[in-house]
Every structure is written in C-alpha cells, then in structure tokens.
Scaffold this motif. Structure first.
Motif, PDB file in Angstrom:
ATOM      1  N   ALA A   1      10.118  60.892  49.254  1.00  0.00           N
ATOM      2  CA  ALA A   1      10.109  62.049  48.373  1.00  0.00           C
ATOM      3  C   ALA A   1       8.713  62.653  48.294  1.00  0.00           C
ATOM      4  O   ALA A   1       7.763  62.003  47.880  1.00  0.00           O
ATOM      5  CB  ALA A   1      10.607  61.652  46.998  1.00  0.00           C
ATOM      6  N   VAL A   2       8.583  63.890  48.721  1.00  0.00           N
ATOM      7  CA  VAL A   2       7.338  64.639  48.613  1.00  0.00           C
ATOM      8  C   VAL A   2       7.705  66.057  48.226  1.00  0.00           C
ATOM      9  O   VAL A   2       8.870  66.453  48.275  1.00  0.00           O
ATOM     10  CB  VAL A   2       6.560  64.651  49.954  1.00  0.00           C
ATOM     11  N   GLU A   3       6.705  66.806  47.824  1.00  0.00           N
ATOM     12  CA  GLU A   3       6.968  68.206  47.500  1.00  0.00           C
ATOM     13  C   GLU A   3       7.183  68.960  48.804  1.00  0.00           C
ATOM     14  O   GLU A   3       6.286  69.030  49.649  1.00  0.00           O
ATOM     15  CB  GLU A   3       5.787  68.795  46.726  1.00  0.00           C
ATOM     16  N   LEU A   4       8.367  69.504  48.969  1.00  0.00           N
ATOM     17  CA  LEU A   4       8.741  70.134  50.235  1.00  0.00           C
ATOM     18  C   LEU A   4       8.655  71.648  50.134  1.00  0.00           C
ATOM     19  O   LEU A   4       8.980  72.239  49.095  1.00  0.00           O
ATOM     20  CB  LEU A   4      10.156  69.725  50.625  1.00  0.00           C
ATOM     21  N   GLY A   5       8.250  72.266  51.225  1.00  0.00           N
ATOM     22  CA  GLY A   5       8.246  73.708  51.295  1.00  0.00           C
ATOM     23  C   GLY A   5       9.637  74.231  51.623  1.00  0.00           C
ATOM     24  O   GLY A   5      10.501  73.502  52.115  1.00  0.00           O
ATOM     25  N   ALA A   6       9.854  75.503  51.338  1.00  0.00           N
ATOM     26  CA  ALA A   6      11.132  76.150  51.637  1.00  0.00           C
ATOM     27  C   ALA A   6      10.928  77.162  52.761  1.00  0.00           C
ATOM     28  O   ALA A   6       9.970  77.936  52.754  1.00  0.00           O
ATOM     29  CB  ALA A   6      11.691  76.846  50.406  1.00  0.00           C
ATOM     30  N   LEU A   7      11.811  77.135  53.732  1.00  0.00           N
ATOM     31  CA  LEU A   7      11.772  78.126  54.794  1.00  0.00           C
ATOM     32  C   LEU A   7      12.111  79.500  54.234  1.00  0.00           C
ATOM     33  O   LEU A   7      12.808  79.615  53.217  1.00  0.00           O
ATOM     34  CB  LEU A   7      12.792  77.770  55.878  1.00  0.00           C
TER      35      LEU A   7
ATOM     36  N   MET B   1      20.893  70.170  54.436  1.00  0.00           N
ATOM     37  CA  MET B   1      19.437  70.229  54.505  1.00  0.00           C
ATOM     38  C   MET B   1      18.842  68.827  54.402  1.00  0.00           C
ATOM     39  O   MET B   1      19.337  67.991  53.635  1.00  0.00           O
ATOM     40  CB  MET B   1      18.886  71.119  53.391  1.00  0.00           C
ATOM     41  N   VAL B   2      17.798  68.595  55.183  1.00  0.00           N
ATOM     42  CA  VAL B   2      17.101  67.301  55.150  1.00  0.00           C
ATOM     43  C   VAL B   2      15.602  67.554  55.136  1.00  0.00           C
ATOM     44  O   VAL B   2      15.131  68.595  55.606  1.00  0.00           O
ATOM     45  CB  VAL B   2      17.461  66.423  56.366  1.00  0.00           C
ATOM     46  N   PRO B   3      14.823  66.625  54.587  1.00  0.00           N
ATOM     47  CA  PRO B   3      13.359  66.773  54.633  1.00  0.00           C
ATOM     48  C   PRO B   3      12.850  66.543  56.050  1.00  0.00           C
ATOM     49  O   PRO B   3      13.235  65.580  56.709  1.00  0.00           O
ATOM     50  CB  PRO B   3      12.854  65.657  53.699  1.00  0.00           C
ATOM     51  N   PHE B   4      11.991  67.445  56.505  1.00  0.00           N
ATOM     52  CA  PHE B   4      11.371  67.256  57.817  1.00  0.00           C
ATOM     53  C   PHE B   4      10.126  68.118  57.923  1.00  0.00           C
ATOM     54  O   PHE B   4      10.158  69.309  57.595  1.00  0.00           O
ATOM     55  CB  PHE B   4      12.336  67.595  58.953  1.00  0.00           C
ATOM     56  N   ALA B   5       9.036  67.526  58.385  1.00  0.00           N
ATOM     57  CA  ALA B   5       7.777  68.228  58.646  1.00  0.00           C
ATOM     58  C   ALA B   5       7.295  69.013  57.433  1.00  0.00           C
ATOM     59  O   ALA B   5       6.707  70.086  57.565  1.00  0.00           O
ATOM     60  CB  ALA B   5       7.909  69.139  59.864  1.00  0.00           C
ATOM     61  N   GLY B   6       7.578  68.483  56.237  1.00  0.00           N
ATOM     62  CA  GLY B   6       7.104  69.119  55.024  1.00  0.00           C
ATOM     63  C   GLY B   6       8.001  70.202  54.481  1.00  0.00           C
ATOM     64  O   GLY B   6       7.657  70.883  53.511  1.00  0.00           O
ATOM     65  N   TYR B   7       9.181  70.386  55.091  1.00  0.00           N
ATOM     66  CA  TYR B   7      10.123  71.426  54.661  1.00  0.00           C
ATOM     67  C   TYR B   7      11.510  70.831  54.504  1.00  0.00           C
ATOM     68  O   TYR B   7      11.812  69.764  55.035  1.00  0.00           O
ATOM     69  CB  TYR B   7      10.192  72.560  55.705  1.00  0.00           C
ATOM     70  N   GLU B   8      12.357  71.552  53.810  1.00  0.00           N
ATOM     71  CA  GLU B   8      13.786  71.255  53.849  1.00  0.00           C
ATOM     72  C   GLU B   8      14.370  72.056  54.993  1.00  0.00           C
ATOM     73  O   GLU B   8      14.265  73.278  55.036  1.00  0.00           O
ATOM     74  CB  GLU B   8      14.448  71.603  52.520  1.00  0.00           C
ATOM     75  N   MET B   9      14.984  71.326  55.943  1.00  0.00           N
ATOM     76  CA  MET B   9      15.425  71.937  57.186  1.00  0.00           C
ATOM     77  C   MET B   9      16.934  71.774  57.353  1.00  0.00           C
ATOM     78  O   MET B   9      17.500  70.745  56.976  1.00  0.00           O
ATOM     79  CB  MET B   9      14.735  71.265  58.376  1.00  0.00           C
TER      80      MET B   9
END
Length: 383
Positions: free
Chosen positions: A14-20, A33-41
């Motif tokens: 769990a980290v603070e994720l960016g949004a595309l 959606m899944v966490p990946f490379a700092g974003y929800e992808m």
C-alpha cells in the motif's frame, strides 16, 4: 521496451498511488485496476486472453501513460550537443538519427548493466525519449547528472500515452487522423487532431503493427472515445500487453533486464551499431566489448515447455541435475496453446534445440530452447 506486470504478480504494498488521466474512463468501462509503477493501472476489462486474441485479430487500445515522456533540447548554438551527450550514455548511434526516425536503446551503468531500455526519436526540434514507468524517476536523475549543463531535459508529465495495437490499427487511425497511415515501423510525426496536435509513432510492444500516441491529458479522453467508437477497437489492459510482448520475445525491464544484465547476454546486440561496437565511448562499453569479443557467460533464450503448466519468473532451469539458469518471464501462450518462457541460461546450454527442464512446484517440466520471437512480428515496414 515494456514494464507491464504479469497478471499473477503480487500487488505492490500500500502506497499513495497516482491516477492516470483516463482513470475514471477505465473504471467506467469495467477495468480491473491494480497498483503498478506508482499508479492504479487497468490490468484487464473482459479478460486477458480475450483481449490478447482481439489484439491479434483486430485492434486494442492500451493506456501506457505511466511511462515517462522526456525531451532533450540542445542549445541553439550547438544543435547536435544533445545527441552527442546521449551517445555518452547510450550504446546506440544518436547523432545519425534522422528527423522522424526512432531507435531502441538502453541506459547503461559504468559496469555495463541496464538501467533501463528506452526509445529515442528525432522529432526535429529536439530528441524525444520514452522510458519505462517504474524507472522514470531514476532515469531522469541519471540523465540530469550526466548530461551537459547546456542540455535541457524536460519531463512532459502533462501528456498521456496511448498504444493502438493490432492488424487493423493502421486503417483505424488513418480514418481518424489522416496521414498516419503513411508512417512505417520506427517512424514518427506530428499530426493535427481536434484543433491541436498529437505525436504519433508507428511502434509498440506487442509484436503487432500499431502506434503509440502522445496526447495532452486534456485531450486524451476525447481521443480514446473516438478510437473505441470504432467497432474494430476495444480497450485492453496490461495483462494482455504482457502476454503479447512475451510471445513477441520482447524483454521486460525489472525481469529480463536489470542492473546485473548487459546488452550482449540479453541478446540485444542489434541495438549496438557497428561504429559503437568498434569505437566504444559510451558508459559501460568495457564490459559490453568484453562480452562481444569473448562471449557472455549467460544468454537470454526462449523456452517452449511441454504440457500446460507454465514456468513463471524465478523457476530454476536444469540440464540433467545441473542448475544452468533461471526463468525471468513466463506464461501460457494463447496463440501457440502452450507454455513459453524467457530464461537466462549458461552460454553452453543456450543453443537452439537444447533440451532442458524447469522446476515448478517440485515438478520437472520438459523445455526446449527455441527461437524468438515465439510469434512472428507483424510490423508495417511499407508496401
């Protein structure tokens, strides 16, 4: 160049994720959606295999906006400085890259390990770089540390990046953005769209014909809507992009490429031009030249496995009772109907046709060293 997750990867902590820019667009279309490379992808919509097969049959729209889009600007009084500076860090020829042309290359450490693989494009006014999302901040720091002060590096974090991939991608995009159909593989250009401009490259990481489209975040939703309004186009997630790139034999950074792996052992010598092989002059060239002259200790190879059980990353590879390597990417190929993998094995066991085994869950799976790509590339190189 690709940094998609395998669909069975464990989600990040769990980290603070960016949004595309298209986050709500994906969710409205049922994306998981899944966490990946700092974003929800988006990893899938209707299913990874269905999206994989649709890409092979028609055209799919992938959102790869997590990747880093950078430009390198030379000073007005020395317009080739940026290219010369990049050639100190990359093993490819950049100074000879003509406007509208692209080149695959790698950032290397002093020891010849791969920091990241990337695309370089001569846009005319500047050089454009597309780097992997999980590496982009380290790449930016590395470039800023080593490029001359007179060279300006810009991160275009307000631009989205879409990948339209599949055999019908060309006719779809030409109908929407006239002129793009004239592009051939590894060429790019600026095109008018919706009262503005988009940058279109005929490239991708699926092995199919297709495009990557750089568009401002304020315009990306309209473009995405227009593309999927065509019945030939469906949205697809990173799961299908990963299975497609595996079939295409394309390495995945952080798995098949790392700081411990050099371009020669990774079977990426096509990215080393003859002039750079002979002349060196780039970071890491000593190790690269040694591997070219004496052969690498290990090599990246393709494996085809018998049965239905795939060998995933980390599976050990054996020749008889001797461990000779490890799987770095693996999965079940929807196109071939069998498990495939990439692995690094001792050079002595890397010849095509070599019989090996992969250990998976205390089982020994028969595997054969096979040519890559596993599925032939279908890039458009002109009529």
């Amino acid at each position: 160049m690709s940094d998609e997750p395998n669909h069975e990867d464990t989600p990040e902590e769990a980290v603070e994720l960016g949004a595309l820019p298209l986050d709500s667009w994906h969710r409205a279309r049922g994306a998981r959606m899944v966490p990946f490379a700092g974003y929800e992808m988006p990893i899938q919509y209707e299913g990874i295999v269905a999206e994989h097969e649709w890409t092979r049959l028609s055209a799919s729209l992938f959102d790869v906006s997590h990747m880093g889009q950078l430009t390198v600007h030379s000073p007005e009084d020395d317009p080739t400085l940026g290219a010369r500076e990049l050639e100190k860090l990359l093993p490819g020829l950049i100074t000879s890259l003509k406007p509208g042309r692209m080149r695959y290359s790698m950032l290397l450490t002093e020891e010849g390990g791969v920091i990241d693989d990337l695309m370089v494009t001569n846009t005319g006014p500047h050089l454009g770089l597309v780097v992997n999302g999980a590496c982009k901040w380290d790449d930016i720091a590395h470039l800023r540390e080593h490029l001359a002060d007179e060279v300006t590096l810009t991160h275009h974090d307000d631009f989205a990046l879409l990948a339209l991939q599949g055999p019908k991608a060309g006719e779809v995009l030409e109908a929407l953005v006239p002129g793009t159909g004239a592009l051939t593989f590894m060429t790019a250009g600026l095109f008018e769209y919706d009262g503005g401009h988009i940058w279109v490259s005929r490239a991708g990481y699926t092995g199919e014909d297709g495009f990557e489209i750089s568009v401002h975040e304020n315009s990306v939703e309209k473009l995405a809507d227009a593309l999927v309004a065509d019945e030939r186009v469906k949205p697809a997630g990173l799961g299908a992009r990963d299975s497609l790139r595996l079939e295409a034999g394309l390495p995945l950074y952080g798995h098949d490429l790392t700081l411990d792996i050099d371009p020669v052992s990774a079977d990426l010598t096509f990215a080393l031009s003859k002039k750079r092989r002979e002349g060196g002059g780039y970071m890491g060239h000593t190790r690269v030249m040694d591997a070219l002259e004496n052969g690498p200790a290990t090599r990246r190879v393709g494996l085809k496995l018998e049965g239905r059980m795939p060998a995933r990353e980390g599976a050990e590879v054996f020749a008889g009772d001797e461990k000779v390597g490890v799987v770095t990417s693996g999965g079940f190929s929807p196109t071939l109907g069998q498990p495939i993998a990439m692995a690094f094995v001792d050079a002595a066991h890397s010849e095509i046709g070599t019989e090996l085994t992969c250990r998976v869950r205390n089982k020994s799976l028969s595997a054969t060293v096979s040519p890559m790509p596993f599925v032939a590339h279908k890039y458009f190189r002109g009529n």
